[in-house]
Design a protein around this motif. Structure first.
Motif, short mmCIF file in Angstrom:
data_model
loop_
_atom_site.label_atom_id
_atom_site.label_comp_id
_atom_site.label_asym_id
_atom_site.label_seq_id
_atom_site.Cartn_x
_atom_site.Cartn_y
_atom_site.Cartn_z
N LYS A 59 0.77 -1.01 0.15
CA LYS A 59 -0.01 -0.10 0.13
C LYS A 59 1.06 1.30 -0.03
N GLU A 60 0.54 2.01 0.96
CA GLU A 60 1.35 3.36 1.16
C GLU A 60 2.81 3.25 1.32
N ASN A 61 3.45 1.94 1.83
CA ASN A 61 4.80 1.81 1.79
C ASN A 61 5.38 1.12 0.57
N PHE A 62 4.79 1.27 -0.65
CA PHE A 62 5.12 0.38 -1.76
C PHE A 62 6.69 1.29 -2.49
N GLU A 63 6.56 2.41 -2.45
CA GLU A 63 7.81 3.16 -3.15
C GLU A 63 8.95 2.82 -2.24
N GLY A 64 8.95 2.91 -0.93
CA GLY A 64 9.97 2.57 0.11
C GLY A 64 10.43 1.20 -0.33
N ILE A 65 9.70 0.19 -0.42
CA ILE A 65 9.92 -1.19 -0.47
C ILE A 65 10.60 -1.42 -1.85
N LYS A 66 9.98 -0.73 -2.67
CA LYS A 66 10.26 -1.05 -4.21
C LYS A 66 12.08 -0.59 -4.26
N ASN A 67 12.20 0.35 -3.71
CA ASN A 67 13.74 0.78 -3.90
C ASN A 67 14.68 -0.05 -3.24
N LYS A 68 14.23 -1.22 -2.40
CA LYS A 68 15.09 -2.14 -1.85
C LYS A 68 15.12 -3.67 -2.39
N ILE A 69 14.58 -3.59 -3.41
CA ILE A 69 14.49 -4.63 -4.36
C ILE A 69 15.16 -4.60 -5.74
N ASN A 70 16.16 -5.66 -5.76
CA ASN A 70 16.79 -5.63 -7.07
C ASN A 70 15.93 -6.36 -7.94
N TYR A 71 15.30 -6.10 -9.04
CA TYR A 71 14.58 -6.71 -10.02
C TYR A 71 15.22 -7.03 -11.10
N TYR A 72 14.68 -8.41 -11.54
CA TYR A 72 15.40 -8.81 -12.98
C TYR A 72 14.09 -9.49 -13.64
N LEU A 73 13.81 -9.01 -14.74
CA LEU A 73 12.92 -9.60 -15.64
C LEU A 73 13.61 -10.58 -16.79
N ILE A 74 13.26 -11.86 -16.72
CA ILE A 74 13.92 -12.76 -17.58
C ILE A 74 12.53 -13.31 -18.49
N THR A 75 12.71 -13.15 -19.99
CA THR A 75 11.69 -13.65 -20.62
C THR A 75 12.48 -14.90 -21.50
N ASP A 76 13.79 -14.71 -21.67
CA ASP A 76 14.54 -16.05 -22.32
C ASP A 76 15.93 -16.06 -21.66
N LEU A 77 16.60 -17.06 -22.11
CA LEU A 77 17.68 -17.25 -21.16
C LEU A 77 19.10 -16.57 -21.72
N LYS A 78 19.05 -15.63 -22.80
CA LYS A 78 19.91 -14.90 -23.11
C LYS A 78 20.43 -13.96 -22.01
N SER A 79 19.54 -13.52 -21.00
CA SER A 79 20.20 -12.62 -20.02
C SER A 79 20.58 -13.15 -18.67
N LEU A 80 20.22 -14.66 -18.66
CA LEU A 80 20.46 -15.37 -17.42
C LEU A 80 22.16 -15.21 -17.00
N ASP A 81 23.01 -15.07 -17.75
CA ASP A 81 24.08 -15.04 -17.54
C ASP A 81 24.53 -13.94 -16.57
N GLU A 82 24.22 -12.70 -17.22
CA GLU A 82 24.32 -11.39 -16.67
C GLU A 82 23.67 -11.18 -15.26
N VAL A 83 22.30 -11.84 -15.05
CA VAL A 83 21.76 -11.82 -13.72
C VAL A 83 22.27 -12.74 -12.83
N ILE A 84 22.75 -13.62 -13.16
CA ILE A 84 23.41 -14.62 -12.28
C ILE A 84 24.88 -13.74 -11.71
N LYS A 85 25.70 -13.25 -12.48
CA LYS A 85 26.64 -12.91 -12.05
C LYS A 85 26.21 -11.48 -11.05
#
Length: 295
Positions: A93-119
Motif C-alpha cells: 500500500k502506502e509503503n510501496f515506494e520505499g519497499i520498491k527501492n530495496k528490491i533488485n529486480y530482474y525480468l527474464i523472458t529468455d535465457l539470453k540474459s541469465l548469465d548477467e543476472v546470475i553474475k
C-alpha cells in the motif's frame, strides 16, 4: 556432433555461473526470543511455493520480502511474467515506494540474459538477503526452447523444420527424445544449482501446479512412480517443471483457494519437521501463518 557441442556449452556455463568465490558470511548472534525470524532461524532455507494461477503465490512471497527487509536484508527478485509490482502495490500500500527501492529486480523472458543476472546476484547477495524466483517452472520451458533454438542454429535450419522432422519420429515426445531431454535438463539445472542450492542466503521460489491424473494413468504399472505421485493426491497436483524440482528444496508448500475466497496452504514436505498435511487458512501474511505452524 551437434549434441556434443551443446553439452560443452552447458559445461562451460556451469563453470561460469559458479558461486564458489562467494564468501560465507556469519549470521549475527541473536537472542533466543529473536530466533523465530525467517532469516535468522534457518540460515539457508529454500522454500518452493506452488499452486494454480491467481492463488496468491506472489502475494505470499511478499510476506517473506517484508520480513527480510524489516531485518535489514535486501531482495533479489527474478521474475518471468512481469507481475511483481502490481502485487507489491496491493500488499504494501502506502509503503510501496520505499519497499520498491530495496528490491533488485530482474525480468527474464529468455535465457539470453541469465548469465548477467546470475553474475549480478553473485556479486551483491549477502547472507541476510533473500532471492525470490517467480515463476521457476518457466525456466524449464525456456531451457527446452533455448535448446531447440541452439540445435537449429548449429544445423542451419529453421525451428519449423525441426518440428516437422521431430513429428515424424514416434519415439520423440515434446520435440526431444529421452537422451536429448537430459541436455535440456542441464540448462535448467544451472538455474537450480546457482540460484537455489548454492547461494548463502534464503530462497523462495514460486511455480505453477501440474495435474497428476494423467501421470497416474501412465504410471499405474510402476509401483515406485505411483507411490511418489500418491504424496500429491490430497491436492491433486505436483509442482510444475522438471519432475525432480521438489527435491531441491527444504520445504514444499501447496497454495490454494477455497470456494468462499479464503486462501489456504498445505505443507507437502518440510525437511526436519513432521509433515502437516492439513489445510491451514490464513489472511494477509502467509509468512506469519507458516512461522506459527512451525513453532
Amino acid at each position: 556432433m551437434v549434441w556434443d557441442d551443446v553439452n560443452e556449452n552447458v559445461k562451460q556455463a556451469n563453470e561460469q555461473y559458479s558461486f564458489s568465490e562467494l564468501k560465507e558470511e556469519k549470521l549475527a548472534l541473536v537472542s533466543k526470543s529473536d530466533k523465530k525470524t525467517f532469516n535468522e532461524m534457518y540460515g539457508h532455507e529454500a522454500i518452493l511455493i506452488y499452486g494454480q494461477p491467481k492463488t496468491g503465490k506472489t502475494y505470499a512471497a511478499c510476506s517473506f520480502i517484508e520480513n527480510i527487509i524489516n531485518n535489514g536484508g535486501n531482495i533479489f527478485y527474478i521474475n518471468t511474467d512481469n507481475g511483481l509490482f502490481r502485487t507489491l502495490q496491493v500488499y504494501f500500500k502506502e509503503n510501496f515506494e520505499g519497499i520498491k527501492n530495496k528490491i533488485n529486480y530482474y525480468l527474464i523472458t529468455d535465457l539470453k540474459s541469465l548469465d548477467e543476472v546470475i553474475k549480478d546476484v553473485k556479486n551483491k547477495v549477502k547472507s541476510n538477503d533473500l532471492i525470490v524466483i517467480d515463476l521457476l517452472d518457466d525456466f524449464w520451458e525456456m531451457s527446452q526452447t533455448q535448446f531447440v533454438q541452439d540445435v537449429c542454429d548449429s544445423m542451419g535450419i529453421k525451428i519449423v523444420d525441426y518440428i516437422i522432422t521431430a513429428s515424424k519420429e514416434k519415439e520423440k515426445f515434446g520435440l526431444l527424445d529421452a537422451n536429448k531431454w537430459n541436455y535440456a535438463k542441464k540448462f535448467d539445472d544451472i538455474i537450480i544449482r546457482n540460484l537455489i542450492i548454492v547461494p548463502p542466503c534464503n530462497v523462495i521460489a514460486c511455480c505453477g501446479a501440474k495435474d497428476i491424473e494423467i501421470a497416474k494413468i501412465f504410471a499405474k504399472k510402476d509401483e515406485d512412480k505411483m507411490y511418489e505421485l500418491s504424496k500429491y493426491e490430497e491436492v491433486g497436483s505436483r509442482p510444475a517443471g522438471q519432475k525432480s524440482l521438489a527435491y531441491k528444496f527444504n520445504t514444499v508448500i501447496y497454495l490454494g483457494e477455497l470456494r468462499n475466497g479464503k486462501r489456504f496452504f498445505t505443507i507437502m514436505g518440510d525437511r526436519g519437521f513432521l509433515r502437516n498435511s492439513k489445510k491451514v487458512e490464513y489472511q494477509d501474511s502467509f509468512y506469519k501463518a507458516f512461522s506459527d505452524l512451525r513453532k
